[in-house]
Design a protein around this motif. Structure first.
Motif, mmCIF file in Angstrom:
data_model
loop_
_atom_site.group_PDB
_atom_site.id
_atom_site.type_symbol
_atom_site.label_atom_id
_atom_site.label_comp_id
_atom_site.label_asym_id
_atom_site.label_seq_id
_atom_site.Cartn_x
_atom_site.Cartn_y
_atom_site.Cartn_z
ATOM 1 N N VAL A 120 0.544 -1.205 0.049
ATOM 2 C CA VAL A 120 0.034 0.042 0.048
ATOM 3 C C VAL A 120 0.692 1.205 0.043
ATOM 4 N N ASP A 121 0.417 2.055 -0.656
ATOM 5 C CA ASP A 121 1.186 3.594 -0.724
ATOM 6 C C ASP A 121 0.787 4.301 0.554
ATOM 7 N N VAL A 122 1.746 4.694 1.354
ATOM 8 C CA VAL A 122 1.313 5.518 2.576
ATOM 9 C C VAL A 122 2.105 6.890 2.549
ATOM 10 N N ASP B 144 0.508 -10.629 3.702
ATOM 11 C CA ASP B 144 1.226 -9.595 4.278
ATOM 12 C C ASP B 144 0.825 -8.369 3.903
ATOM 13 N N VAL B 145 0.758 -7.334 4.640
ATOM 14 C CA VAL B 145 0.787 -5.944 4.275
ATOM 15 C C VAL B 145 1.874 -5.119 4.402
ATOM 16 N N SER B 146 2.428 -4.625 3.723
ATOM 17 C CA SER B 146 3.366 -3.537 3.962
ATOM 18 C C SER B 146 3.234 -2.288 3.056
ATOM 19 N N GLY B 147 3.921 -1.211 3.382
ATOM 20 C CA GLY B 147 3.642 0.230 2.845
ATOM 21 C C GLY B 147 4.852 0.773 2.285
ATOM 22 N N HIS B 148 4.648 1.436 1.414
ATOM 23 C CA HIS B 148 5.998 2.462 0.839
ATOM 24 C C HIS B 148 5.733 3.903 0.818
ATOM 25 N N SER B 149 6.689 4.532 0.864
ATOM 26 C CA SER B 149 6.572 6.031 1.205
ATOM 27 C C SER B 149 7.981 6.670 0.826
ATOM 28 N N GLY B 150 8.059 7.973 0.878
ATOM 29 C CA GLY B 150 9.226 8.644 0.797
ATOM 30 C C GLY B 150 10.247 8.238 1.989
ATOM 31 N N ASP B 151 9.926 7.582 2.912
ATOM 32 C CA ASP B 151 10.643 6.963 3.869
ATOM 33 C C ASP B 151 11.316 5.795 3.596
ATOM 34 N N SER B 152 10.530 4.785 3.062
ATOM 35 C CA SER B 152 11.368 3.399 2.993
ATOM 36 C C SER B 152 10.448 2.577 1.770
ATOM 37 N N PHE B 153 10.812 1.544 1.250
ATOM 38 C CA PHE B 153 10.108 0.945 0.454
ATOM 39 C C PHE B 153 9.320 -0.386 0.911
ATOM 40 N N ASN B 154 9.585 -0.568 2.317
ATOM 41 C CA ASN B 154 9.334 -1.585 3.171
ATOM 42 C C ASN B 154 8.837 -1.324 4.358
ATOM 43 N N ILE B 155 7.715 -0.820 4.684
ATOM 44 C CA ILE B 155 7.028 -0.252 6.035
ATOM 45 C C ILE B 155 6.333 -1.518 6.436
ATOM 46 N N GLU B 156 6.614 -2.301 7.435
ATOM 47 C CA GLU B 156 5.775 -3.581 7.779
ATOM 48 C C GLU B 156 4.578 -3.046 8.461
ATOM 49 N N LEU B 157 3.498 -3.403 7.959
ATOM 50 C CA LEU B 157 2.209 -3.086 8.440
ATOM 51 C C LEU B 157 1.431 -4.465 9.100
ATOM 52 N N ILE B 158 1.456 -5.574 8.673
ATOM 53 C CA ILE B 158 0.964 -6.907 8.920
ATOM 54 C C ILE B 158 1.850 -8.272 8.418
ATOM 55 N N ILE C 53 -0.099 -7.365 -5.018
ATOM 56 C CA ILE C 53 -1.036 -6.305 -5.352
ATOM 57 C C ILE C 53 -0.635 -5.109 -4.902
ATOM 58 N N VAL C 54 -0.374 -4.067 -5.755
ATOM 59 C CA VAL C 54 0.279 -2.850 -5.509
ATOM 60 C C VAL C 54 -0.955 -1.775 -5.579
ATOM 61 N N LEU C 55 -1.110 -1.234 -4.567
ATOM 62 C CA LEU C 55 -2.378 -0.273 -4.271
ATOM 63 C C LEU C 55 -1.357 1.004 -4.453
ATOM 64 N N SER C 56 -1.733 1.958 -5.394
ATOM 65 C CA SER C 56 -1.118 2.980 -5.630
ATOM 66 C C SER C 56 -1.816 4.264 -6.102
ATOM 67 N N ASP C 57 -1.285 5.420 -6.005
ATOM 68 C CA ASP C 57 -2.385 6.628 -6.480
ATOM 69 C C ASP C 57 -1.876 7.182 -7.904
ATOM 70 N N ALA C 58 -1.153 6.539 -8.708
ATOM 71 C CA ALA C 58 -0.683 6.436 -10.138
ATOM 72 C C ALA C 58 0.188 8.040 -10.295
ATOM 73 N N ASN C 59 0.794 8.185 -9.110
ATOM 74 C CA ASN C 59 1.550 9.419 -9.075
ATOM 75 C C ASN C 59 2.788 9.372 -9.464
ATOM 76 N N LEU C 60 3.343 8.374 -10.502
ATOM 77 C CA LEU C 60 4.665 8.020 -10.919
ATOM 78 C C LEU C 60 5.193 9.206 -11.557
ATOM 79 N N GLU C 61 4.479 9.848 -12.509
ATOM 80 C CA GLU C 61 5.200 10.702 -13.407
ATOM 81 C C GLU C 61 5.828 11.890 -12.528
ATOM 82 N N ARG C 62 5.001 12.398 -11.563
ATOM 83 C CA ARG C 62 5.792 13.414 -10.430
ATOM 84 C C ARG C 62 7.306 13.029 -10.408
#
Length: 201
Positions: A15-17, A55-69, A123-132
């Protein structure tokens, strides 16, 4: 359909966080939709641990692997589930800007394939904001398909203008979905799981 299941199927929900999830939530509800999707997965797989490990993990500008579950620490009650959703919300509010979608996708695909399983899904949940962040769609397509054994899909749950549709058109057919309404997410997940069943039958 197909051969009987020997081992559990493995799912990694990514998930994108990132900060943009929080920032644009007021525009299209993307963070809420992401949290609802995680909640759906937690509820849907309750009591099916013998068939599905996730498993559920997140990614953000902080890290590519933020463990959630973690699959061996599945949240069993609503209190624990709520904690996970709160973590997602807080992280996207306070994290650094940046995008680790590619690294997170490739990491999840590589890690999941290390375990023995009946079938693998990422499954990658994303906000499609890759161009930016200057990420070409072809590079994301490459990340989704690095391991043919792993069924990897992108589910776009946020979009500024027609960003998500444009991105979807450039990705391999059947590998991406756009859900701007939460009620479409269960159907899409069902489609993902049945499409691989049918193709392997």
């Amino acid at each position: 359909l197909g051969s009987p299941q020997q081992k559990p199927k493995r799912l990694h929900l990514l998930v994108d966080v990132s900060g943009s999830m929080y920032r644009f939530n007021g525009v299209d509800g993307r963070l809420e939709r992401s949290m609802e999707a995680v909640c759906m997965v937690m509820e849907a797989f309750e009591n099916y641990e013998h068939k599905f490990k996730y498993d559920v993990s997140g990614h953000s500008g902080d890290s590519f692997n933020i463990e959630l579950i973690r699959n061996d620490k599945i949240p069993r009650d609503n209190k624990r589930r709520l904690e996970i959703l709160k973590t997602m919300h807080a992280h996207s509010q306070f994290c650094m800007s940046g995008d680790y979608t590619l690294e997170a996708t490739e990491h999840a695909i590589r890690e999941i394939a290390k375990e023995e399983a009946d079938e693998y899904f990422v499954i990658v949940l994303s906000d499609a904001n890759l161009e930016r962040y200057g990420i070409p769609p072809a590079r994301f397509a490459q990340a989704l398909t690095i391991n043919p054994q792993v069924n990897a899909f992108a589910l776009f749950i946020g979009s500024l203008g027609d960003q998500a549709e444009r991105l979807q058109r450039t990705l391999p057919a059947g590998r991406s979905f756009v859900a701007m309404d939460t009620k479409h997410i269960p159907q899409i997940l069902q489609q993902i799981f049945t499409s691989t069943l049918l193709s392997s039958a």
